[in-house]
Design an enzyme around this catalytic site. Structure first.
Site, short mmCIF file in Angstrom:
data_model
loop_
_atom_site.label_atom_id
_atom_site.label_comp_id
_atom_site.label_asym_id
_atom_site.label_seq_id
_atom_site.Cartn_x
_atom_site.Cartn_y
_atom_site.Cartn_z
N LYS A 73 0.79 -1.13 0.05
CA LYS A 73 -0.02 0.06 -0.09
C LYS A 73 0.95 1.17 -0.02
O LYS A 73 0.67 2.11 -0.72
CB LYS A 73 -0.96 -0.08 1.18
N GLN A 113 -4.94 -1.19 9.56
CA GLN A 113 -4.83 -2.58 9.19
C GLN A 113 -5.31 -3.52 9.85
O GLN A 113 -5.16 -3.62 11.14
CB GLN A 113 -3.35 -3.00 8.79
N ASP A 133 -11.21 3.14 4.31
CA ASP A 133 -11.56 1.93 4.28
C ASP A 133 -13.28 1.66 4.24
O ASP A 133 -13.84 0.77 3.88
CB ASP A 133 -11.29 0.93 5.43
#
Ligand code: NDP
Length: 297
Positions: free
Chosen positions: A54, A98, A121
């Site tokens: 990422k 994460q 997200d």
């Protein structure tokens, strides 16, 4: 093998070029560089790989990447303090924590402490509610990537029967919301669904997000249907090593389907590209600027 292969790797590469163009225009026109902060708690090897790639792709499209790696002994208070700091930082337009988090941390609490406008997200309860009510939201990256592939292949999805296998908050449920938003008739299947093969046989679009290697079989697929395989599973390979497979038995399904995503090279690359797209979208919204076309729904 008849099915058209939906090449997520190529689509994602094109999307990243478009994103890089928007990033360059934001900098040239407004002096703004979109920034993405990724927070990793602990040493989970798969998460470390995801976070590394990422960060790399964030920089490749010209954005700023802020990585925060914390030990797995990090307290909830310290993690919440870091998120508060990122929420307040004007250089940070997107924040991603994460998952999974170590067991002593309350994931819901942590995710809901992110400023919803920076929740790239799309897991914050506000964004879930906005998506569910058809309002402008930050949309979860994996389902957003699936929708982009489906729209690209079909044009309009209206009236199609979509069966989503899996009801997780990360994939299944937001996928179903997006398909409903595009006027599909949506069925959500899960581990308690009776006669799953018969249910799947009715589908014009099948999205498999199950976490069970090669579960969906070719004789479950209506001829000509589109199959989107979200699964990422590592299984033993013939050479003694391991290989990645999806939740779909690719060969038998590709023989019947009209179109299918491969694993690897299908949905996976779209997820990170959509994370970058969401960061640009968040940056434009934060600056009161027009959102670029085609980066979100
Ligand atoms: P979860 O484990 O959270 O959810 C799995 C879902 O599948 C559950 O709703 C479960 O039902 C359902 N399920 C399990 N077994 C069966 C069965 N035998 N028949 C029907 N339904 C079943 O997984 P995620 O949604 O997080 O992920 C799904 C897959 O997608 C995984 O392989 C994961 O690695 C992959 N993934 C890939 C991403 C990408 O970027 N490509 C991103 C995120 C995930 P129930 O609710 O009843 O338990």
């Amino acid at each position: 093998m008849n099915a058209h292969v939906l090449d997520g790797k190529a689509f994602a590469a094109k999307l990243r070029i478009t994103i890089a163009d928007h990033v360059a225009a934001l900098q040239a026109g407004h002096g703004i560089v979109p920034g993405l902060a990724v927070v990793l708690v602990g040493e989970d090897p798969a998460s470390q790989v995801y976070v590394r790639s990422k960060g790399k792709m964030t920089v490749e499209v010209g954005m700023r990447s802020f990585e925060h790696r914390l030990p797995d002994t990090t307290s909830e208070a310290d993690l919440l303090a870091l998120i508060a700091q990122l929420n307040a930082d004007p250089a940070v337009h997107g924040i991603l924590v994460q998952l999974p988090l170590p067991g002593h941390l309350n994931s819901d609490l942590v995710i809901n402490s992110i400023d919803p406008a920076k929740d790239v997200d799309g897991f914050h309860i506000s964004n879930v509610g906005l998506l569910g009510t058809g309002q402008k939201a930050m949309v979860p990256c994996t389902p957003l990537g699936c929708l982009m592939l489906l729209r690209d292949h079909h044009g309009s999805l209206a009236g199609k029967h979509a069966v989503v296998i899996g009801r997780s908050n990360i994939v299944g449920k937001p996928m179903a919301q997006l398909l409903l938003g595009d006027s599909c008739t949506v069925t959500i299947a899960h581990s308690r669904t009776a006669d799953l093969p018969a249910m799947v046989r009715q589908a014009d679009i099948v999205v498999a997000a199950v976490g069970r290697p090669q579960m969906v079989q070719g004789d479950w697929i209506k001829p000509g249907a589109t199959v989107i395989d979200v699964g990422i599973n590592r299984i033993a390979a013939d050479d003694g090593g391991t290989r990645l497979v999806g939740d779909v038995d690719y060969d038998s399904c590709a023989a019947v389907a009209g179109a299918i995503t491969p694993v690897p090279g299908g949905v996976g690359p779209m997820t990170i590209a959509c994370l970058l797209a969401n960061t640009v979208t968040a940056c434009c919204r934060a600056g009161g600027l027009a959102e670029p076309e085609g980066l979100t729904v």
